[in-house]
Design a protein around this motif. Structure first.
Motif, PDB file in Angstrom:
ATOM      1  N   UNK A   1      31.075 -33.868   7.131  1.00 29.87           N
ATOM      2  CA  UNK A   1      30.423 -32.967   6.326  1.00 29.87           C
ATOM      3  C   UNK A   1      30.190 -31.570   7.249  1.00 29.87           C
ATOM      4  N   UNK A   2      30.172 -31.988   8.368  1.00 30.25           N
ATOM      5  CA  UNK A   2      30.299 -30.517   9.492  1.00 30.25           C
ATOM      6  C   UNK A   2      31.672 -29.658   9.038  1.00 30.25           C
ATOM      7  N   UNK A   3      32.582 -30.393   8.931  1.00 33.85           N
ATOM      8  CA  UNK A   3      33.683 -29.719   8.607  1.00 33.85           C
ATOM      9  C   UNK A   3      33.879 -28.988   7.405  1.00 33.85           C
ATOM     10  N   UNK A   4      33.281 -29.932   6.289  1.00 32.77           N
ATOM     11  CA  UNK A   4      33.247 -29.220   4.885  1.00 32.77           C
ATOM     12  C   UNK A   4      32.336 -27.812   4.889  1.00 32.77           C
ATOM     13  N   UNK A   5      31.270 -28.099   5.642  1.00 28.76           N
ATOM     14  CA  UNK A   5      30.320 -27.080   5.618  1.00 28.76           C
ATOM     15  C   UNK A   5      30.899 -25.757   6.625  1.00 28.76           C
ATOM     16  N   UNK A   6      31.619 -25.962   7.653  1.00 31.02           N
ATOM     17  CA  UNK A   6      32.313 -25.110   8.363  1.00 31.02           C
ATOM     18  C   UNK A   6      33.310 -24.221   7.708  1.00 31.02           C
ATOM     19  N   UNK A   7      34.095 -24.844   6.705  1.00 35.79           N
ATOM     20  CA  UNK A   7      35.278 -24.382   6.123  1.00 35.79           C
ATOM     21  C   UNK A   7      35.078 -24.453   4.731  1.00 35.79           C
ATOM     22  N   UNK A   8      35.320 -23.248   4.152  1.00 32.43           N
ATOM     23  CA  UNK A   8      35.289 -23.344   2.593  1.00 32.43           C
ATOM     24  C   UNK A   8      33.949 -22.682   2.035  1.00 32.43           C
ATOM     25  N   UNK A   9      33.242 -23.329   1.283  1.00 29.42           N
ATOM     26  CA  UNK A   9      32.016 -22.562   0.767  1.00 29.42           C
ATOM     27  C   UNK A   9      31.275 -23.855   1.057  1.00 29.42           C
TER      28      UNK A   9
END
Length: 186
Positions: free
Chosen positions: A64-72
């Motif tokens: 989740x942290x990676x998804x929040x940091x990258x992209x939208x």
């Protein structure tokens, strides 16, 4: 061991060098591979290779942290701050339950739309993000109505939970006189 049990839950071991080892495929995998397991709805558990401590939540939070940091990002800074404020708060457990129920309700709505779409124009094809976009452009007004109903139900559920918590607090602490509070005279 039966093959049904083996495929039911995958065991992934995390080693001190931070590498992840998939015991089902006997190979090292990346966090991206674990994300794909989540997307494929494959059940898995991540454990520390030395201590056998369950690290599944930690790995999911890392994704989740990676998804929040990258992209939208899905969560605004304001929402993340609100979530942090609930840790250690008396309503932490209730808020966690509330969020979990809302995510499940949202997933149920998404599944209804997916099933409805699968029987229509997209018959026989996997429902990709591009198809979701196309579907939402066509079904926007109907989806907005469903989402408004969902938001109203969610708000009502939260208000009910809050009222229940207040009633429990009154019942629990009503017998104790607090300064500034009116005392019931019987």
């Amino acid at each position: 061991m039966s093959s049904a049990k083996k495929s039911a839950e995958r065991l992934i071991k995390k080693y001190p060098n931070r590498r992840l080892y998939d015991t089902q495929t006997s190979s090292y995998i990346t966090l991206s591979d674990v994300k794909q397991l989540v997307l494929d709805a494959d059940e898995f558990t991540v454990v520390d290779a030395k201590t056998n401590e369950d690290l599944t939540r930690s790995i999911l939070l890392q994704i989740i942290l990676e998804e929040e940091a990258n992209g939208i990002p899905m969560f605004s800074s304001s929402v993340l701050a609100q979530i942090i404020r609930y840790y250690g708060h008396a309503m932490q457990g209730m808020m966690g339950s509330y969020l979990e129920k809302n995510v499940q309700a949202f997933t149920d709505i998404q599944n209804k739309f997916t099933n409805a779409a699968a029987g229509g124009a997209f018959e026989g094809k996997p429902f990709s993000p591009e198809m979701w976009t196309q579907f939402m452009n066509v079904q926007g007004p109907m989806m907005q109505g469903m989402m408004n109903n969902y938001i109203d139900q969610s708000k009502n559920l939260f208000l009910q939970m809050q009222e229940q918590m207040q009633n429990q607090s009154k019942a629990m602490f009503g017998a104790f006189p607090f300064p500034g509070m009116p005392v019931d005279k019987k």
